[in-house]
Scaffold this motif. Structure first.
Motif, PDB file in Angstrom:
ATOM      1  N   LEU A  56     -25.855  31.374  12.294  1.00 47.55           N
ATOM      2  CA  LEU A  56     -27.139  31.887  12.758  1.00 47.55           C
ATOM      3  C   LEU A  56     -28.166  31.913  11.632  1.00 47.55           C
ATOM      4  CD1 LEU A  56     -28.935  33.211  14.906  1.00 47.55           C
ATOM      5  CD2 LEU A  56     -27.913  35.414  14.292  1.00 47.55           C
ATOM      6  N   ILE A  57     -27.780  32.426  10.476  1.00 47.66           N
ATOM      7  CA  ILE A  57     -28.764  32.461   9.382  1.00 47.66           C
ATOM      8  C   ILE A  57     -28.977  31.065   8.792  1.00 47.66           C
ATOM      9  CG2 ILE A  57     -28.371  34.903   8.908  1.00 47.66           C
ATOM     10  CD1 ILE A  57     -26.832  34.139   6.423  1.00 47.66           C
ATOM     11  N   ASP A  58     -27.980  30.186   8.909  1.00 43.49           N
ATOM     12  CA  ASP A  58     -28.201  28.784   8.522  1.00 43.49           C
ATOM     13  C   ASP A  58     -29.280  28.163   9.393  1.00 43.49           C
ATOM     14  OD1 ASP A  58     -26.272  28.833   6.540  1.00 43.49           O
ATOM     15  OD2 ASP A  58     -24.719  27.840   7.736  1.00 43.49           O
ATOM     16  N   ALA A  59     -29.260  28.471  10.688  1.00 45.31           N
ATOM     17  CA  ALA A  59     -30.279  27.929  11.595  1.00 45.31           C
ATOM     18  C   ALA A  59     -31.660  28.481  11.261  1.00 45.31           C
ATOM     19  CB  ALA A  59     -29.908  28.248  13.043  1.00 45.31           C
ATOM     20  N   ILE A  60     -31.732  29.781  10.997  1.00 49.28           N
ATOM     21  CA  ILE A  60     -33.020  30.396  10.677  1.00 49.28           C
ATOM     22  C   ILE A  60     -33.624  29.787   9.424  1.00 49.28           C
ATOM     23  CG2 ILE A  60     -34.167  32.553  10.006  1.00 49.28           C
ATOM     24  CD1 ILE A  60     -32.089  34.033  11.751  1.00 49.28           C
ATOM     25  N   THR A  61     -32.784  29.460   8.447  1.00 51.70           N
ATOM     26  CA  THR A  61     -33.280  28.907   7.183  1.00 51.70           C
ATOM     27  C   THR A  61     -33.337  27.385   7.173  1.00 51.70           C
ATOM     28  OG1 THR A  61     -31.030  29.164   6.277  1.00 51.70           O
ATOM     29  CG2 THR A  61     -32.633  30.881   5.766  1.00 51.70           C
ATOM     30  N   GLY A  62     -33.095  26.750   8.332  1.00 53.46           N
ATOM     31  CA  GLY A  62     -33.292  25.310   8.456  1.00 53.46           C
ATOM     32  C   GLY A  62     -32.158  24.445   7.975  1.00 53.46           C
ATOM     33  N   LEU A  63     -30.997  25.025   7.767  1.00 55.08           N
ATOM     34  CA  LEU A  63     -29.874  24.265   7.211  1.00 55.08           C
ATOM     35  C   LEU A  63     -29.057  23.528   8.266  1.00 55.08           C
ATOM     36  CD1 LEU A  63     -28.552  26.712   4.454  1.00 55.08           C
ATOM     37  CD2 LEU A  63     -29.982  24.678   4.168  1.00 55.08           C
ATOM     38  N   VAL A  64     -29.199  23.915   9.523  1.00 55.13           N
ATOM     39  CA  VAL A  64     -28.482  23.212  10.588  1.00 55.13           C
ATOM     40  C   VAL A  64     -29.437  22.962  11.751  1.00 55.13           C
ATOM     41  CG1 VAL A  64     -26.201  24.145  10.003  1.00 55.13           C
ATOM     42  CG2 VAL A  64     -27.663  25.393  11.613  1.00 55.13           C
ATOM     43  N   ILE A  70     -36.776  29.490  17.282  1.00 54.57           N
ATOM     44  CA  ILE A  70     -36.721  30.520  16.247  1.00 54.57           C
ATOM     45  C   ILE A  70     -38.140  30.697  15.737  1.00 54.57           C
ATOM     46  CG2 ILE A  70     -35.808  31.241  14.013  1.00 54.57           C
ATOM     47  CD1 ILE A  70     -33.472  29.315  14.446  1.00 54.57           C
ATOM     48  N   SER A  71     -38.631  31.929  15.754  1.00 53.31           N
ATOM     49  CA  SER A  71     -39.948  32.193  15.188  1.00 53.31           C
ATOM     50  C   SER A  71     -39.872  33.376  14.235  1.00 53.31           C
ATOM     51  CB  SER A  71     -40.981  32.483  16.290  1.00 53.31           C
ATOM     52  OG  SER A  71     -40.657  33.680  16.983  1.00 53.31           O
ATOM     53  N   VAL A  72     -40.718  33.336  13.231  1.00 49.65           N
ATOM     54  CA  VAL A  72     -40.832  34.422  12.260  1.00 49.65           C
ATOM     55  C   VAL A  72     -42.309  34.751  12.116  1.00 49.65           C
ATOM     56  CG1 VAL A  72     -40.505  35.131   9.864  1.00 49.65           C
ATOM     57  CG2 VAL A  72     -38.754  33.748  10.994  1.00 49.65           C
ATOM     58  N   GLY A  73     -42.629  36.025  12.291  1.00 53.07           N
ATOM     59  CA  GLY A  73     -44.025  36.407  12.219  1.00 53.07           C
ATOM     60  C   GLY A  73     -44.879  35.706  13.256  1.00 53.07           C
ATOM     61  N   GLY A  74     -44.269  35.351  14.394  1.00 55.26           N
ATOM     62  CA  GLY A  74     -44.995  34.682  15.461  1.00 55.26           C
ATOM     63  C   GLY A  74     -45.130  33.190  15.298  1.00 55.26           C
ATOM     64  N   ARG A  75     -44.566  32.633  14.227  1.00 53.48           N
ATOM     65  CA  ARG A  75     -44.680  31.195  13.982  1.00 53.48           C
ATOM     66  C   ARG A  75     -43.332  30.512  14.170  1.00 53.48           C
ATOM     67  NH1 ARG A  75     -47.937  28.098   9.161  1.00 53.48           N
ATOM     68  NH2 ARG A  75     -47.341  25.985   9.755  1.00 53.48           N
ATOM     69  N   ALA A  76     -43.311  29.446  14.973  1.00 55.16           N
ATOM     70  CA  ALA A  76     -42.083  28.696  15.213  1.00 55.16           C
ATOM     71  C   ALA A  76     -41.672  27.952  13.946  1.00 55.16           C
ATOM     72  CB  ALA A  76     -42.281  27.718  16.360  1.00 55.16           C
ATOM     73  N   LEU A  77     -40.364  27.926  13.676  1.00 53.41           N
ATOM     74  CA  LEU A  77     -39.853  27.294  12.465  1.00 53.41           C
ATOM     75  C   LEU A  77     -39.337  25.872  12.701  1.00 53.41           C
ATOM     76  CD1 LEU A  77     -37.788  30.221  10.859  1.00 53.41           C
ATOM     77  CD2 LEU A  77     -40.238  29.732  10.678  1.00 53.41           C
ATOM     78  N   ALA A  78     -39.308  25.435  13.955  1.00 56.64           N
ATOM     79  CA  ALA A  78     -38.593  24.207  14.306  1.00 56.64           C
ATOM     80  C   ALA A  78     -39.056  22.984  13.518  1.00 56.64           C
ATOM     81  CB  ALA A  78     -38.719  23.941  15.809  1.00 56.64           C
ATOM     82  N   GLN A  83     -37.576  23.736   2.678  1.00 62.09           N
ATOM     83  CA  GLN A  83     -38.522  24.161   1.646  1.00 62.09           C
ATOM     84  C   GLN A  83     -39.726  24.871   2.254  1.00 62.09           C
ATOM     85  OE1 GLN A  83     -37.251  21.016   1.917  1.00 62.09           O
ATOM     86  NE2 GLN A  83     -35.768  21.164   0.212  1.00 62.09           N
ATOM     87  N   ASP A  84     -40.213  24.363   3.396  1.00 58.30           N
ATOM     88  CA  ASP A  84     -41.341  25.006   4.075  1.00 58.30           C
ATOM     89  C   ASP A  84     -40.988  26.425   4.503  1.00 58.30           C
ATOM     90  OD1 ASP A  84     -43.001  22.800   3.864  1.00 58.30           O
ATOM     91  OD2 ASP A  84     -42.520  22.031   5.861  1.00 58.30           O
ATOM     92  N   ILE A  85     -39.783  26.585   5.053  1.00 59.71           N
ATOM     93  CA  ILE A  85     -39.351  27.903   5.522  1.00 59.71           C
ATOM     94  C   ILE A  85     -39.285  28.876   4.345  1.00 59.71           C
ATOM     95  CG2 ILE A  85     -37.402  29.174   6.510  1.00 59.71           C
ATOM     96  CD1 ILE A  85     -36.862  26.638   8.223  1.00 59.71           C
TER      97      ILE A  85
END
Length: 255
Positions: A56-64, A70-78, A83-85
């Motif tokens: 789950l945290i790998d997905a949030i940080t873009g590793l998988v 997934i959004s953080v602060g209202g912004r989608a991370l997809a 590096q951007d994340i």
């Protein structure tokens, strides 16, 4: 290429996961998970081995790769790179601390403060320690070790230094993967107090197997099993939940 701007002070920092699925072939490590984690408290993610916590945290940080949102602060991370994340303000630590062992504690923090773990940042030596680094040294309890090589620190101190590096990189969302694994009792207590110091105005999510540590410091808990969210609530609610008692390691004492 548009530069990713970091989250701002006072911004809604909540991590929101909707319909998240992470598949490795036919195996779903995460299976249609919904989760929301807000700021200003310690949110623990627990469950048996293979439950999908680290994935789950790998997905949030873009590793998988994943499907869902997934959004953080209202912004989608997809569409963001790893590096951007990180630049956006999402930082993480690993089960084994990843510090530069041949550099001093201050130099490790300086690398992170200058915008990334890059050897080139060591070529220009500062004449004075920046105020922000002095503040972080106090927060992580390593002010007395500033000029020591990171390689001579204890296991617990290396974990604290890695947390300090995440702080130096100005992370507003901090994801920690089993931060107290292998620590002494005193180090675990100090780590819990450190997490309490950094959680105001941040999202702090802790993946952990140490149930005593969870009981002592968690404000909210999410229990995962077989890639799905089993139940969420306070420590007291989790401990009283019969489904958790039956599922998580099969014994009530597990939580």
């Amino acid at each position: 290429m548009t530069k990713i701007a970091a989250m701002e002070e006072g911004q809604d920092l909540a991590v929101r996961v909707k319909g998240l699925t992470v598949a490795f072939g036919a195996f779903h490590a995460i299976d249609d998970v919904d989760l929301e984690v807000g700021g200003n408290h310690l949110h623990f993610l627990i469950g048996p081995n293979g439950a999908g916590k680290t994935t789950l945290i790998d997905a949030i940080t873009g590793l998988v790769p994943y499907t869902g949102t997934i959004s953080v602060g209202g912004r989608a991370l997809a569409r963001m790179t790893v590096q951007d994340i990180a630049r956006f303000g999402v930082g993480r630590t690993f089960q084994t601390a990843t510090v530069f062992e041949r550099q001093t504690v201050v130099q490790n923090l300086d690398i992170a403060l200058r915008g990334g773990r890059h050897w080139a940042s060591l070529l220009t030596l500062r004449r004075e320690v920046p105020e922000r680094i002095e503040e972080i040294l106090e927060i992580i309890g390593l002010a007395g070790h500033a000029d020591e090589l990171a390689g001579v620190l204890s296991h617990g101190q290396k974990q604290w230094l890695e947390i300090g590096m995440v702080l130096a990189a100005n992370a507003r969302v901090i994801l920690l993967d089993e931060p107290v694994a292998g620590m002494t009792l005193d180090e675990r207590e100090a780590t819990g107090e450190l997490l309490r110091r950094i959680c105001p105005d941040r999202v702090v999510m802790v993946v952990e197997h140490d149930m005593d540590f969870m009981r002592r410091f968690a404000d909210a808990v999410t229990v995962m099993s077989r890639g799905q969210v089993l139940v969420e609530g306070s420590v007291e609610q989790i401990q009283a939940n019969q489904q958790v008692q039956d599922t998580y390691l099969g014994v009530a004492e597990a939580v």
